[in-house]
Scaffold this motif. Structure first.
Motif, short mmCIF file in Angstrom:
data_model
loop_
_atom_site.label_atom_id
_atom_site.label_comp_id
_atom_site.label_asym_id
_atom_site.label_seq_id
_atom_site.Cartn_x
_atom_site.Cartn_y
_atom_site.Cartn_z
N GLU A 1 0.79 -6.35 -10.73
CA GLU A 1 0.34 -5.69 -9.51
C GLU A 1 1.18 -6.11 -8.31
O GLU A 1 1.53 -5.27 -7.46
N ARG A 2 1.51 -7.39 -8.24
CA ARG A 2 2.33 -7.87 -7.11
C ARG A 2 3.74 -7.30 -7.15
O ARG A 2 4.30 -6.91 -6.12
N GLU B 1 3.58 -3.73 -6.10
CA GLU B 1 3.33 -3.64 -4.66
C GLU B 1 4.62 -3.87 -3.88
O GLU B 1 4.92 -3.14 -2.92
N GLY C 1 6.57 -0.86 -4.05
CA GLY C 1 5.94 0.29 -3.40
C GLY C 1 5.47 1.39 -4.32
O GLY C 1 5.47 2.56 -3.94
N VAL D 1 0.89 0.31 -10.02
CA VAL D 1 1.23 -0.60 -11.13
C VAL D 1 1.51 0.16 -12.42
O VAL D 1 2.39 -0.22 -13.19
#
Length: 84
Positions: A51-52, A55, A58, A61
């Protein structure tokens, strides 16, 4: 979660002007881990790390990663052939 496509990871990083060092620093991992994901040396990562990474790049996921099936370790298992 496992990386769906190394090409997509590379393209998104390039499109966003990110080096793997940038992605790793922002996502909280080492750049060698991102490189290992890309070349397939790492089968996957935690949901949180996936997820990071997404993120930072942009995107949702599920554009980059797919869930690993329950019981799937990401290893290739060879089955022995039994004599008939």
């Amino acid at each position: 979660m496992h990386l769906r496509s190394a090409d997509t990871l590379r393209a998104l990083a390039k499109q966003g002007g990110h080096s793997y060092q940038d992605v790793a620093a922002s996502a909280g991992c080492h750049k060698s881990f991102i490189g290992a994901l890309e070349v397939g040396d790492k089968a996957g990562c935690s949901d949180e790390l996936a997820e990071r990474i997404a993120e930072v790049l942009g995107v949702p996921v599920d554009v980059l990663f797919a869930p690993i099936a329950s019981g799937d370790t990401g290893r290739t298992v060879r089955q022995s052939r039994s004599a008939a």
